[in-house]
Design an enzyme around this catalytic site. Structure first.
Site, PDB file in Angstrom:
ATOM      1  N   LYS A  16      44.605  63.692 -21.883  1.00  0.00           N
ATOM      2  CA  LYS A  16      44.735  62.428 -21.135  1.00  0.00           C
ATOM      3  C   LYS A  16      43.578  62.249 -20.164  1.00  0.00           C
ATOM      4  CE  LYS A  16      48.629  61.752 -18.631  1.00  0.00           C
ATOM      5  NZ  LYS A  16      48.426  61.370 -17.218  1.00  0.00           N
ATOM      6  N   SER A  17      43.255  63.302 -19.424  1.00  0.00           N
ATOM      7  CA  SER A  17      42.170  63.188 -18.430  1.00  0.00           C
ATOM      8  C   SER A  17      40.847  62.828 -19.111  1.00  0.00           C
ATOM      9  CB  SER A  17      41.986  64.517 -17.698  1.00  0.00           C
ATOM     10  OG  SER A  17      43.106  64.796 -16.903  1.00  0.00           O
ATOM     11  N   ARG A  21      38.434  59.213 -18.994  1.00  0.00           N
ATOM     12  CA  ARG A  21      37.023  59.271 -18.601  1.00  0.00           C
ATOM     13  C   ARG A  21      36.115  58.783 -19.724  1.00  0.00           C
ATOM     14  NH1 ARG A  21      40.162  62.554 -15.659  1.00  0.00           N
ATOM     15  NH2 ARG A  21      39.470  63.361 -13.639  1.00  0.00           N
ATOM     16  N   GLY A  88      48.498  57.084 -12.313  1.00  0.00           N
ATOM     17  CA  GLY A  88      47.749  57.385 -11.095  1.00  0.00           C
ATOM     18  C   GLY A  88      46.277  57.616 -11.387  1.00  0.00           C
ATOM     19  N   GLN A 163      41.386  63.647  -8.939  1.00  0.00           N
ATOM     20  CA  GLN A 163      41.341  62.181  -8.943  1.00  0.00           C
ATOM     21  C   GLN A 163      40.503  61.667  -7.777  1.00  0.00           C
ATOM     22  OE1 GLN A 163      45.403  60.844  -9.144  1.00  0.00           O
ATOM     23  NE2 GLN A 163      45.612  61.443 -11.280  1.00  0.00           N
ATOM     24  N   ASP A 313      49.969  70.055 -13.463  1.00  0.00           N
ATOM     25  CA  ASP A 313      50.936  69.223 -14.198  1.00  0.00           C
ATOM     26  C   ASP A 313      51.930  70.055 -15.011  1.00  0.00           C
ATOM     27  OD1 ASP A 313      49.773  66.933 -13.209  1.00  0.00           O
ATOM     28  OD2 ASP A 313      48.391  66.729 -14.897  1.00  0.00           O
ATOM     29  N   LYS A 340      53.540  63.367  -7.193  1.00  0.00           N
ATOM     30  CA  LYS A 340      53.181  63.059  -8.591  1.00  0.00           C
ATOM     31  C   LYS A 340      54.041  61.878  -9.065  1.00  0.00           C
ATOM     32  CE  LYS A 340      50.036  66.216  -9.022  1.00  0.00           C
ATOM     33  NZ  LYS A 340      48.633  65.781  -9.140  1.00  0.00           N
ATOM     34  N   ARG A 344      58.294  66.196  -7.871  1.00  0.00           N
ATOM     35  CA  ARG A 344      58.646  67.124  -8.959  1.00  0.00           C
ATOM     36  C   ARG A 344      59.391  68.367  -8.470  1.00  0.00           C
ATOM     37  NH1 ARG A 344      53.315  66.193 -12.851  1.00  0.00           N
ATOM     38  NH2 ARG A 344      54.204  64.338 -13.837  1.00  0.00           N
ATOM     39  N   ARG A 392      56.893  63.997 -17.427  1.00  0.00           N
ATOM     40  CA  ARG A 392      56.915  65.470 -17.514  1.00  0.00           C
ATOM     41  C   ARG A 392      58.278  66.060 -17.157  1.00  0.00           C
ATOM     42  NH1 ARG A 392      51.815  66.161 -19.247  1.00  0.00           N
ATOM     43  NH2 ARG A 392      50.211  64.974 -18.151  1.00  0.00           N
TER      44      ARG A 392
END
Ligand code: S3P
Length: 432
Positions: A16-17, A21, A88, A163, A313, A340, A344, A392
């Site tokens: 995902k990250s 990008r 986020g 981030q 995560d 998050k 969590r 998650r």
């Protein structure tokens, strides 16, 4: 649901990250970037829509995403509010991009995202010259106006956050001179790797455990061909599932193992997990391997808080592993988990207790007394687990359900589509 052993070869979706990008930097290069293996979860699609709204062409043909960029400095003012959904990462990184363009943008998001702190990016980006009108408490919805030319800054991160680091570096891309971010604790470095890959001038200096990252602005980015590796944060659910379900022997192919992301593998091994790395190689500038994971009895440990950023995560699913281990697992230094997609620590303490685990919540972690491998009772006929719009939490508790006698019911599985649309189908196919 209680499950049979996981015995299969599977692939998890793209990281995902890295996917966020790839879209953002592709949108800032001049010419066509191509990306394969991109995650097609809702969070990444929110980034794609935002890049289109700011002038880039982004489309999928066959298996390949084609991104035709506008050039650094070329983002256009979006005609409508940018709807960031649950994401986020999209929000904070895009705020960085907008900060050094002379455009105005409004950011909105769902109920979960609208509670999350944006002050951590508003603060450095304001120093660079951007201005913000946020909702009370520094949250979405917010409106911002970038400044061009922006002012280069040197910024020491007050929280370990990739981030925030990335927001400042991305703002620095279109800022004259050198923008510097100092991180006292290393966080995921995908932005740095990819910025270099696209041809930005970026220097990293390590002194006494700190990293100073310097980017030269007004860069010209060259389009790239990117192969996105599998997401270790998605693989995490399968690593734990195969570890705790007896008889499992699972291969997860093509998992990204960037050291700034691979903390869970180390911690699970410390607990006694059997995880082998096969065919270690490099994909798209990132270390990758196939992971073979076999069921093994786990033992509780004290998790070193220093490892937290490299598995930030993965704690929800680590807590599930701890609930099934022999003995006590103690975690600390996890205040960031409270901001998050949900809180969590509170969400997992409540969820695991509802599934029959023994868990104590502290200010900055959970202390979990494991069953020694015996199944959890599950939620049975009781109320379903409350997931608070957090993908998650939903996936971690689905894994807990596999190792329960009564199964675990979940209130809402839709948020899983933000990061792992095929999760349920893949889990079912692996555990058949
Ligand atoms: C991310 C950084 C992490 C992580 C998030 C993705 C990124 O957030 O929790 O899921 O892609 O940079 P923080 O930087 O807020 O810790």
């Amino acid at each position: 649901m209680p499950s049979g052993p996981l015995r299969a070869r599977i692939r998890v979706p793209g990281d995902k990250s890295i996917s966020h990008r790839a879209l953002m930097l592709g949108a800032l290069a001049v010419g066509e970037t191509r990306a394969t293996g991109l995650l097609e979860g809702e969070d990444v699609l929110a980034t794609a829509a935002a890049m289109r709204a700011m002038g880039a062409q982004v489309e999928k043909r066959g298996d390949t995403w084609h991104i035709d960029g506008v050039g650094v400095g070329g983002l256009l003012q979006p005609a409508q509010a940018l709807d960031m959904g649950n994401s986020g990462t999209s929000t904070r990184l895009l705020m960085g991009l907008v900060a050094s363009h002379g455009i105005t943008a409004a950011f909105t998001g769902d109920a979960s995202l609208s509670k999350r702190p944006m002050g951590r990016v508003i603060e450095p980006l304001s120093r660079m010259g951007a201005s913000f009108t946020s909702s009370p408490g520094g949250t979405l919805p917010l409106m911002m106006e970038g400044l061009c030319p922006a002012v280069p800054i040197e910024y020491r991160l007050p929280v370990a956050s990739a981030q925030v680091k990335s927001a400042v570096l991305l703002a620095g891309l279109n800022t004259p001179g050198i923008t510097t971010v100092i991180e006292p604790v290393p966080t995921r470095d995908h932005s740095e790797r990819m910025l270099r890959g696209f041809g930005a001038e970026l220097e990293i200096e390590e002194t006494g455990g700190e990293r100073a990252i310097r980017i030269r602005g007004e860069a010209d980015l060259r389009p790239q061909t990117i192969e996105v590796p599998g997401d270790p944060s998605s693989a995490a659910f399968f690593l734990v599932a195969a570890s705790v379900v007896e008889g499992s022997d699972l291969v997860i192919e093509n998992v990204g193992l960037n050291p700034t992301r691979a903390g869970l593998v180390l911690v699970l091994r410390q607990m006694g997990a059997s995880i082998e790395e096969l065919d270690a190689r490099e994909v798209g500038g990132e270390p990758v391997a196939d992971l073979r994971v076999r069921h093994a009895p786990l033992t509780g440990i004290d998790v070193d808080p220093a490892i937290a950023p490299s598995m930030i995560d993965e704690f929800p699913v680590l807590f599930v592993a701890a609930a099934l281990a022999q003995g006590t697992t103690r975690t600390s230094g996890l205040e960031e988990l409270r901001v998050k997609e949900s809180d969590r620590l509170a969400a997992m303490a409540a969820a695991l207790a509802a599934a029959g685990a023994r868990v104590e919540e502290t200010a900055d972690g959970l202390v979990i007394e494991g069953t020694g491998g015996a199944p959890l009772s599950g939620t049975g006929d009781g109320s379903p687990i409350v997931t608070h719009l957090d993908h998650r939490i939903a996936m971690a508790m689905a894994v807990a359900g596999l190792a329960s006698s009564g199964g675990v019911a979940i209130d809402d599985t839709r948020p899983i589509a933000t990061s792992f649309p095929d999760f349920e189908a893949l889990l079912e196919s692996a555990a058949r």
